[in-house]
Design a protein around this motif. Structure first.
Motif, mmCIF file in Angstrom:
data_model
loop_
_atom_site.group_PDB
_atom_site.id
_atom_site.type_symbol
_atom_site.label_atom_id
_atom_site.label_comp_id
_atom_site.label_asym_id
_atom_site.label_seq_id
_atom_site.Cartn_x
_atom_site.Cartn_y
_atom_site.Cartn_z
ATOM 1 N N PHE A 176 0.858 -1.187 0.000
ATOM 2 C CA PHE A 176 0.000 0.000 0.000
ATOM 3 C C PHE A 176 0.893 1.235 0.000
ATOM 4 C CE2 PHE A 176 -2.566 3.232 2.342
ATOM 5 C CZ PHE A 176 -3.639 3.302 1.472
ATOM 6 N N ARG A 177 0.511 2.239 -0.783
ATOM 7 C CA ARG A 177 1.225 3.507 -0.815
ATOM 8 C C ARG A 177 0.238 4.639 -0.574
ATOM 9 N NH1 ARG A 177 4.911 2.570 -6.331
ATOM 10 N NH2 ARG A 177 6.431 1.127 -5.379
ATOM 11 N N MET A 178 0.561 5.503 0.381
ATOM 12 C CA MET A 178 -0.302 6.649 0.669
ATOM 13 C C MET A 178 0.528 7.921 0.724
ATOM 14 S SD MET A 178 -3.010 7.483 3.738
ATOM 15 C CE MET A 178 -4.419 6.919 2.759
ATOM 16 N N ARG A 202 0.029 12.092 1.692
ATOM 17 C CA ARG A 202 -0.726 13.251 2.154
ATOM 18 C C ARG A 202 -0.066 14.471 1.519
ATOM 19 N NH1 ARG A 202 0.009 9.203 5.381
ATOM 20 N NH2 ARG A 202 -1.636 8.449 6.767
ATOM 21 N N PHE A 221 -0.211 5.494 -5.684
ATOM 22 C CA PHE A 221 -0.487 6.035 -4.355
ATOM 23 C C PHE A 221 -1.976 6.331 -4.184
ATOM 24 C CE2 PHE A 221 4.019 6.714 -4.386
ATOM 25 C CZ PHE A 221 4.425 6.838 -3.055
ATOM 26 N N THR A 222 -2.480 6.078 -2.998
ATOM 27 C CA THR A 222 -3.750 6.642 -2.567
ATOM 28 C C THR A 222 -3.437 8.024 -2.007
ATOM 29 O OG1 THR A 222 -4.765 4.518 -2.086
ATOM 30 C CG2 THR A 222 -5.656 6.434 -0.939
ATOM 31 N N LEU A 223 -4.190 9.023 -2.436
ATOM 32 C CA LEU A 223 -3.851 10.405 -2.119
ATOM 33 C C LEU A 223 -4.861 11.044 -1.183
ATOM 34 C CD1 LEU A 223 -2.976 11.610 -5.740
ATOM 35 C CD2 LEU A 223 -1.446 10.575 -4.054
ATOM 36 N N VAL A 224 -4.344 11.849 -0.263
ATOM 37 C CA VAL A 224 -5.154 12.755 0.537
ATOM 38 C C VAL A 224 -4.622 14.149 0.256
ATOM 39 C CG1 VAL A 224 -5.876 13.455 2.842
ATOM 40 C CG2 VAL A 224 -5.517 11.031 2.342
ATOM 41 N N HIS A 227 -9.325 8.457 -3.686
ATOM 42 C CA HIS A 227 -8.565 9.564 -3.146
ATOM 43 C C HIS A 227 -9.488 10.477 -2.343
ATOM 44 C CE1 HIS A 227 -5.485 8.053 -5.730
ATOM 45 N NE2 HIS A 227 -6.130 8.377 -6.846
ATOM 46 N N ARG A 278 2.339 -1.079 9.434
ATOM 47 C CA ARG A 278 2.780 -0.428 8.209
ATOM 48 C C ARG A 278 3.884 -1.203 7.491
ATOM 49 N NH1 ARG A 278 -1.319 2.254 6.980
ATOM 50 N NH2 ARG A 278 -0.177 3.706 5.651
ATOM 51 N N CYS A 322 4.447 -0.989 3.678
ATOM 52 C CA CYS A 322 3.675 0.163 3.232
ATOM 53 C C CYS A 322 4.613 1.357 3.066
ATOM 54 C CB CYS A 322 2.582 0.514 4.247
ATOM 55 S SG CYS A 322 1.297 -0.735 4.394
ATOM 56 N N ASP A 347 4.595 5.511 3.158
ATOM 57 C CA ASP A 347 3.832 6.703 3.525
ATOM 58 C C ASP A 347 4.665 7.951 3.278
ATOM 59 O OD1 ASP A 347 1.157 5.923 5.070
ATOM 60 O OD2 ASP A 347 2.696 4.452 5.586
#
Length: 285
Positions: free
Chosen positions: A123-125, A127, A147-150, A172, A191, A194, A196
């Motif tokens: 998983f890649r996130m 922010r 990436f999942t983005l915030v 996202h 994590r 993962c 981050d």
């Protein structure tokens, strides 16, 4: 024979470190060329391009704020990356005065992350703080890397619009920047495997601007802090991250990376990256 030259244009422009970087590389390589800054206001952008378009010695310009989007209407063609991002930071003059726009911000931003992204992650996130021109390159680049983005901004609807435009696939999220200012007791899960990332793609923390209010309880242990601000190079955001045990990437990484791609387009040779440490020391003076 006339000496080829390029500019960096913007409003303001006195703070730009691009002339130092390109001049350093030209000297190291022994290339006959010049690179200087030019203050160009918004209403003078068309006149600037008209003045130099037919000058065979002018090889192009780098473009900084606030012209990265408005210059698109004034040039003749776009590289696919620049077209996707809707922003240009490099204009190259081709034969017969044809002007083509490129975006090297995306590759410059990604450069220091590439060794880390060679690893497979579950998983890649990321922010991402900011919704301006620089954030466009960051959002599109990281979305393409899974990436999942915030994305956080003062106007969450603008953040949402950027995600819908640049990263339409994926779950996202767009939030108010104030969300990250206060501590949280969110229980981060395991994590392991993962990745981050927290990116400041805003002017917050830059000289003359307020600091970025980001509480590091919003990032799990092992998260990496990346600040694209270059003045100062040690921002409060990075200092707080380092004190919290996080790895950091400062703004020189993206600055030098994007300049390297532009330099090769202008002068036809890759810059001597083996001198990066010496260059960074010069940039700090």
């Amino acid at each position: 024979m006339s000496i080829p030259f390029a500019h960096v244009i913007g409003d303001p422009i006195a703070q730009s470190k691009s002339p130092l970087i390109h001049s350093f590389w030209l000297e190291k390589l022994g290339i006959s060329g010049r690179y200087k800054s030019r203050h160009v206001e918004a209403d003078a952008l068309r006149d600037y391009l008209s003045k130099y378009r037919d000058d065979g010695s002018w090889i192009g310009c780098n473009v900084t704020m606030p012209h990265k989007q408005s210059i698109i209407a004034e040039i003749d063609a776009l590289d696919p990356v620049a077209e996707k991002l809707g922003a240009v930071n490099t204009v190259v003059r081709h034969e017969n005065g044809v002007l083509k726009g490129f975006n090297t911000d995306a590759s410059g931003f990604l450069e220091p992350l590439l060794p880390m992204l060679e690893t497979e992650h579950l998983f890649r996130m990321a922010r991402i703080i900011g919704t301006g021109g620089a954030a466009r390159a960051v959002i599109a680049t990281l979305a393409d890397r899974g990436f999942t983005l915030v994305v956080a901004g003062r106007n969450p609807s603008k953040a949402r619009a950027l995600l819908d435009e640049l990263a339409p696939r994926g779950e996202h999220h767009a939030i108010d920047i104030a969300h990250f200012a206060e501590p949280t007791d969110f229980p981060f899960d395991d994590r392991d495997r993962c990745f981050d990332l927290v990116v400041n793609a805003s002017p917050l923390g830059m000289e003359g601007n307020p600091p970025l209010a980001f509480d590091w309880s919003h990032a799990p242990p092992g998260g990496i802090a990346y600040d694209i601000v270059t003045n100062p190079i040690e921002t409060p955001f990075l200092k707080a991250a380092r004190e919290g045990g996080h790895e950091t990437i400062n703004g020189f990484a993206m600055l030098i990376g994007q300049a390297a791609a532009a330099f090769e387009k202008f002068f036809g040779a890759p810059p001597p990256r083996e001198h990066d440490q010496e260059l960074q020391e010069l940039l700090l003076k």
